[in-house]
Design a protein around this motif. Sequence first.
Motif: not given
Length: 114
Positions: A53-60, A72-73
């Motif tokens: 599950t990816e969230t809007p706060f994740d960065r690859q 996460d950010r």
Amino acid sequence: MQETITRQPLINVSERAIAEIARLAGETDQFLRIWVTEGGCAGMTYEAAVDTTETPFDRQVFGSGGVRILADRNSSQHVDGLEIDYSDDLINLGFRFRNPNASKACGCGSSFAV
């Protein structure tokens, strides 16, 4: 107007670690999530788990050959320069994290400070 460029933090992942992430993730959209928590002798430690599950706060923070690593950010600020390896020895099985940018690390290598 100056354009803002967002760059991906540089992470070095060994071939052994890439192979283990691929094995754990299987043929699905799973990825390795890494994050930083308080703890250990030096103050902070890296944690990792397979996630879906990816969230809007994740960065690859890494991507190669279908293997992805997300953070996460807040944690992503501590991964620039991070080196991830995998060991299958009986005493210390698992992923090993080394950040050459850390100002301090504990003797066993499991925690760091910035």
